[in-house]
Design a protein around this motif. Structure first.
Motif, PDB file in Angstrom:
ATOM      1  N   LYS A  60     -14.550  -7.245   2.732  1.00 61.84           N
ATOM      2  CA  LYS A  60     -14.488  -8.173   1.602  1.00 61.84           C
ATOM      3  C   LYS A  60     -15.193  -9.483   1.922  1.00 61.84           C
ATOM      4  CE  LYS A  60     -10.572 -10.127   0.534  1.00 61.84           C
ATOM      5  NZ  LYS A  60      -9.203 -10.429   0.029  1.00 61.84           N
ATOM      6  N   LYS A  61     -15.137  -9.892   3.191  1.00 60.84           N
ATOM      7  CA  LYS A  61     -15.768 -11.134   3.610  1.00 60.84           C
ATOM      8  C   LYS A  61     -17.253 -10.973   3.931  1.00 60.84           C
ATOM      9  CE  LYS A  61     -12.923 -11.888   6.995  1.00 60.84           C
ATOM     10  NZ  LYS A  61     -12.215 -12.507   8.146  1.00 60.84           N
ATOM     11  N   ASN A  62     -17.706  -9.730   4.081  1.00 61.66           N
ATOM     12  CA  ASN A  62     -19.045  -9.538   4.639  1.00 61.66           C
ATOM     13  C   ASN A  62     -20.034  -8.766   3.790  1.00 61.66           C
ATOM     14  OD1 ASN A  62     -19.070 -10.686   7.532  1.00 61.66           O
ATOM     15  ND2 ASN A  62     -17.137  -9.565   7.476  1.00 61.66           N
ATOM     16  N   ILE A  63     -19.577  -8.132   2.717  1.00 59.38           N
ATOM     17  CA  ILE A  63     -20.539  -7.436   1.860  1.00 59.38           C
ATOM     18  C   ILE A  63     -20.293  -7.802   0.401  1.00 59.38           C
ATOM     19  CG2 ILE A  63     -20.757  -5.509   3.488  1.00 59.38           C
ATOM     20  CD1 ILE A  63     -19.216  -3.792   1.600  1.00 59.38           C
ATOM     21  N   SER A  64     -21.277  -7.534  -0.445  1.00 54.72           N
ATOM     22  CA  SER A  64     -21.232  -7.993  -1.831  1.00 54.72           C
ATOM     23  C   SER A  64     -20.553  -7.014  -2.776  1.00 54.72           C
ATOM     24  CB  SER A  64     -22.670  -8.248  -2.320  1.00 54.72           C
ATOM     25  OG  SER A  64     -23.436  -7.043  -2.262  1.00 54.72           O
ATOM     26  N   ILE A  65     -20.293  -5.799  -2.336  1.00 53.34           N
ATOM     27  CA  ILE A  65     -19.730  -4.767  -3.207  1.00 53.34           C
ATOM     28  C   ILE A  65     -18.234  -5.002  -3.419  1.00 53.34           C
ATOM     29  CG2 ILE A  65     -19.403  -2.272  -3.496  1.00 53.34           C
ATOM     30  CD1 ILE A  65     -21.814  -1.920  -1.575  1.00 53.34           C
ATOM     31  N   LYS A  66     -17.769  -4.778  -4.624  1.00 55.17           N
ATOM     32  CA  LYS A  66     -16.345  -4.922  -4.944  1.00 55.17           C
ATOM     33  C   LYS A  66     -15.513  -3.983  -4.070  1.00 55.17           C
ATOM     34  CE  LYS A  66     -13.040  -3.987  -8.675  1.00 55.17           C
ATOM     35  NZ  LYS A  66     -12.878  -3.408 -10.033  1.00 55.17           N
ATOM     36  N   ILE A  67     -14.359  -4.463  -3.620  1.00 57.35           N
ATOM     37  CA  ILE A  67     -13.492  -3.640  -2.774  1.00 57.35           C
ATOM     38  C   ILE A  67     -12.062  -3.709  -3.294  1.00 57.35           C
ATOM     39  CG2 ILE A  67     -13.216  -5.517  -1.099  1.00 57.35           C
ATOM     40  CD1 ILE A  67     -13.094  -3.277   1.076  1.00 57.35           C
ATOM     41  N   VAL A  68     -11.420  -2.544  -3.404  1.00 60.21           N
ATOM     42  CA  VAL A  68     -10.033  -2.459  -3.848  1.00 60.21           C
ATOM     43  C   VAL A  68      -9.247  -1.645  -2.831  1.00 60.21           C
ATOM     44  CG1 VAL A  68     -10.671  -2.607  -6.285  1.00 60.21           C
ATOM     45  CG2 VAL A  68     -10.393  -0.352  -5.217  1.00 60.21           C
ATOM     46  N   ASN A  69      -7.920  -1.807  -2.828  1.00 54.05           N
ATOM     47  CA  ASN A  69      -7.122  -1.014  -1.894  1.00 54.05           C
ATOM     48  C   ASN A  69      -6.732   0.325  -2.506  1.00 54.05           C
ATOM     49  OD1 ASN A  69      -4.159  -0.944  -2.802  1.00 54.05           O
ATOM     50  ND2 ASN A  69      -4.563  -3.134  -2.928  1.00 54.05           N
ATOM     51  N   ILE A  70      -6.415   1.280  -1.677  1.00 55.24           N
ATOM     52  CA  ILE A  70      -6.150   2.644  -2.123  1.00 55.24           C
ATOM     53  C   ILE A  70      -4.958   2.733  -3.069  1.00 55.24           C
ATOM     54  CG2 ILE A  70      -4.804   3.103  -0.017  1.00 55.24           C
ATOM     55  CD1 ILE A  70      -6.842   5.635  -2.159  1.00 55.24           C
ATOM     56  N   TYR A  71      -3.969   1.871  -2.893  1.00 56.79           N
ATOM     57  CA  TYR A  71      -2.768   1.944  -3.728  1.00 56.79           C
ATOM     58  C   TYR A  71      -3.054   1.435  -5.137  1.00 56.79           C
ATOM     59  CZ  TYR A  71      -1.043   2.703   0.906  1.00 56.79           C
ATOM     60  OH  TYR A  71      -0.884   3.211   2.169  1.00 56.79           O
ATOM     61  N   GLU A  72      -3.920   0.459  -5.247  1.00 57.64           N
ATOM     62  CA  GLU A  72      -4.359   0.009  -6.566  1.00 57.64           C
ATOM     63  C   GLU A  72      -5.089   1.133  -7.291  1.00 57.64           C
ATOM     64  OE1 GLU A  72      -7.415  -3.298  -8.564  1.00 57.64           O
ATOM     65  OE2 GLU A  72      -6.858  -3.450  -6.434  1.00 57.64           O
ATOM     66  N   LYS A  73      -5.938   1.848  -6.561  1.00 57.80           N
ATOM     67  CA  LYS A  73      -6.695   2.939  -7.167  1.00 57.80           C
ATOM     68  C   LYS A  73      -5.776   4.094  -7.569  1.00 57.80           C
ATOM     69  CE  LYS A  73     -10.380   3.173  -7.837  1.00 57.80           C
ATOM     70  NZ  LYS A  73     -11.160   2.962  -9.097  1.00 57.80           N
ATOM     71  N   LEU A  74      -4.843   4.459  -6.707  1.00 60.59           N
ATOM     72  CA  LEU A  74      -3.907   5.537  -7.045  1.00 60.59           C
ATOM     73  C   LEU A  74      -3.058   5.168  -8.256  1.00 60.59           C
ATOM     74  CD1 LEU A  74      -2.645   6.662  -3.507  1.00 60.59           C
ATOM     75  CD2 LEU A  74      -4.241   7.878  -5.006  1.00 60.59           C
ATOM     76  N   ARG A  75      -2.661   3.917  -8.319  1.00 61.35           N
ATOM     77  CA  ARG A  75      -1.858   3.456  -9.453  1.00 61.35           C
ATOM     78  C   ARG A  75      -2.663   3.524 -10.742  1.00 61.35           C
ATOM     79  NH1 ARG A  75      -0.168  -2.756  -9.713  1.00 61.35           N
ATOM     80  NH2 ARG A  75      -2.364  -2.805 -10.270  1.00 61.35           N
ATOM     81  N   ASP A  76      -3.920   3.096 -10.691  1.00 59.85           N
ATOM     82  CA  ASP A  76      -4.763   3.124 -11.883  1.00 59.85           C
ATOM     83  C   ASP A  76      -5.034   4.553 -12.346  1.00 59.85           C
ATOM     84  OD1 ASP A  76      -4.850   0.396 -11.803  1.00 59.85           O
ATOM     85  OD2 ASP A  76      -6.874   0.257 -10.958  1.00 59.85           O
ATOM     86  N   LEU A  77      -5.153   5.471 -11.385  1.00 62.32           N
ATOM     87  CA  LEU A  77      -5.418   6.875 -11.716  1.00 62.32           C
ATOM     88  C   LEU A  77      -4.148   7.666 -11.999  1.00 62.32           C
ATOM     89  CD1 LEU A  77      -8.161   7.658  -9.024  1.00 62.32           C
ATOM     90  CD2 LEU A  77      -8.519   7.276 -11.483  1.00 62.32           C
ATOM     91  N   LYS A  78      -2.994   6.983 -11.865  1.00 68.59           N
ATOM     92  CA  LYS A  78      -1.684   7.623 -12.076  1.00 68.59           C
ATOM     93  C   LYS A  78      -1.497   8.826 -11.146  1.00 68.59           C
ATOM     94  CE  LYS A  78      -1.056   6.082 -16.841  1.00 68.59           C
ATOM     95  NZ  LYS A  78      -2.107   5.038 -16.773  1.00 68.59           N
ATOM     96  N   LEU A  79      -1.834   8.610  -9.884  1.00 63.96           N
ATOM     97  CA  LEU A  79      -1.684   9.646  -8.855  1.00 63.96           C
ATOM     98  C   LEU A  79      -0.628   9.203  -7.852  1.00 63.96           C
ATOM     99  CD1 LEU A  79      -5.463  10.376  -8.142  1.00 63.96           C
ATOM    100  CD2 LEU A  79      -3.890  11.746  -9.546  1.00 63.96           C
ATOM    101  N   GLY A  80       0.065  10.165  -7.228  1.00 66.99           N
ATOM    102  CA  GLY A  80       1.061   9.858  -6.218  1.00 66.99           C
ATOM    103  C   GLY A  80       2.451   9.744  -6.818  1.00 66.99           C
ATOM    104  N   GLU A  81       3.452   9.916  -5.951  1.00 69.01           N
ATOM    105  CA  GLU A  81       4.849   9.878  -6.365  1.00 69.01           C
ATOM    106  C   GLU A  81       5.565   8.686  -5.750  1.00 69.01           C
ATOM    107  OE1 GLU A  81       6.024  11.996  -8.538  1.00 69.01           O
ATOM    108  OE2 GLU A  81       4.125  13.114  -8.630  1.00 69.01           O
ATOM    109  N   LYS A  82       6.627   8.255  -6.398  1.00 67.63           N
ATOM    110  CA  LYS A  82       7.445   7.187  -5.837  1.00 67.63           C
ATOM    111  C   LYS A  82       8.230   7.705  -4.644  1.00 67.63           C
ATOM    112  CE  LYS A  82       7.995   3.716  -9.366  1.00 67.63           C
ATOM    113  NZ  LYS A  82       8.867   2.583  -9.711  1.00 67.63           N
ATOM    114  N   ILE A  83       8.385   6.849  -3.650  1.00 66.39           N
ATOM    115  CA  ILE A  83       9.157   7.208  -2.460  1.00 66.39           C
ATOM    116  C   ILE A  83      10.413   6.349  -2.406  1.00 66.39           C
ATOM    117  CG2 ILE A  83       7.100   7.951  -1.230  1.00 66.39           C
ATOM    118  CD1 ILE A  83       7.087   5.324   0.275  1.00 66.39           C
ATOM    119  N   SER A  84      11.337   6.717  -1.550  1.00 66.37           N
ATOM    120  CA  SER A  84      12.632   6.048  -1.538  1.00 66.37           C
ATOM    121  C   SER A  84      12.530   4.573  -1.165  1.00 66.37           C
ATOM    122  CB  SER A  84      13.586   6.764  -0.578  1.00 66.37           C
ATOM    123  OG  SER A  84      13.045   6.773   0.737  1.00 66.37           O
ATOM    124  N   GLY A  85      11.703   4.246  -0.176  1.00 69.31           N
ATOM    125  CA  GLY A  85      11.616   2.864   0.276  1.00 69.31           C
ATOM    126  C   GLY A  85      12.868   2.482   1.043  1.00 69.31           C
TER     127      GLY A  85
END
Length: 327
Positions: A189-214
């Motif tokens: 994020k500090k060194n290149i110009s391309i947009k970067i997102v974290n995997i959990y943001e992407k999974l949430r946007d794609l509605k993938l993955g299940e909730k865990i107990s935490g």
């Protein structure tokens, strides 16, 4: 998420209050503050670059940057003789990443898992790569972000790595990097110009993955411990909130400090291995190194979210990493 203070690498502001010593096992071991520059310079490669000293310094000194600058200056001074001797194996792998694989690169968005997660979680890595490809047409790039080389002060080589990554991605019209590793995320994020997102943001946007107990505890990796950028997205996948592990500054891999301070590195894991509740993390490096050093109850949240429930493979980690070149 906490607001980050304005910091400086000017150590003349040090008032020797010893707060950094009290919060860092490395500084405490040698009885020095960030402002003790002569002694610190001699011990620069013993530091874990975890940033704890920067977080607590009342004078706003960025100790992490101070040590990073010292390392770069030492590489220039001795033409890299020390680092090439002490970190020979790591440099031979990471300087021109041996297991680079861009065969599955896709335009627009790519998954960038980094080095360590595929090493210790190969089954989860395969499921994630397949899932993103099948549901969203997102390919996976296997590459080292360059941070390990940057951490030991090889500034010129670091720039070549970062430039190469950006050129390869832009040539394929990549406009978004999905980072699986907090270290890769923060560094790129500090060194290149391309947009970067974290995997959990992407999974949430794609509605993938299940909730865990935490519940239990959450061990936050160094690059995200203070800012907590990943936490809102991760918490969306947890039914119960976790308490933070507060008194452990690093997993032991940070800044390659464990090479010269193996007992301190191992001590981080030993300090939490007998905690009675579950310990989650969202960094493959943390999960692998804490497990390797005796804390067997650490669970990475991603294998849980994807239903793989995979434990870190610390025995075949190098073999797993080598295999990514041929996926």
């Amino acid at each position: 998420m906490t607001e980050r203070k304005i910091r400086t690498a000017d150590t003349s502001n040090c008032v020797h209050c010893h707060i950094c010593q009290k919060n860092c096992v490395f500084l405490d071991k040698y009885g020095i503050d960030i402002g003790d520059t002569n002694k610190l310079n001699e011990l620069a490669y013993h530091c874990f670059l975890c940033g704890r000293c920067s977080e607590v310094c009342p004078a706003g000194i960025d100790g992490q940057q101070v040590v990073a600058d010292m390392r770069r200056n030492q590489v220039k001074k001795d033409a890299g003789v020390f680092v090439n001797k002490k970190y020979k194996r790591m440099i031979s792998e990471k300087k021109d990443y041996l297991y680079r694989n861009y065969r599955h690169i896709t335009a627009n968005s790519v998954l960038f898992p980094g080095c360590n997660f595929p090493s210790v979680y190969p089954k989860t890595m395969k499921k994630l790569a397949d899932l993103l490809w099948e549901t969203a047409g997102i390919g996976t790039v296997y590459e080292c972000c360059g941070k390990p080389i940057a951490d030991i002060g090889m500034e010129e080589e670091e720039r070549k790595i970062v430039r190469g990554i950006e050129e390869r991605l832009l040539a394929e019209d990549v406009t978004e990097i999905v980072a699986l590793c907090p270290n890769c995320y923060e560094y790129l994020k500090k060194n290149i110009s391309i947009k970067i997102v974290n995997i959990y943001e992407k999974l949430r946007d794609l509605k993938l993955g299940e909730k865990i107990s935490g519940g239990g505890f959450l061990f936050r990796p160094c690059p995200d411990r203070e800012k907590g950028e990943w936490l809102p997205d991760i918490e969306c996948f947890m039914k119960s909130s976790c308490e933070f592990v507060e008194d452990i500054q690093c997993c032991g891999l940070g800044g390659n400090g464990g090479v010269l301070e193996p007992e301190l590195a191992k001590g981080f894991a030993l300090k939490i291995k007998d905690m009675p509740e579950s310990i989650y993390t969202y960094c493959g490096s943390c999960a692998g190194n804490l497990t390797r050093n005796g804390c067997k109850k650490v669970r990475h949240v991603l294998p849980e979210i994807l239903g793989v429930h995979e434990k870190p493979d610390t025995v075949k980690s190098l073999i797993n990493r080598m295999k990514t070149k041929y996926l």
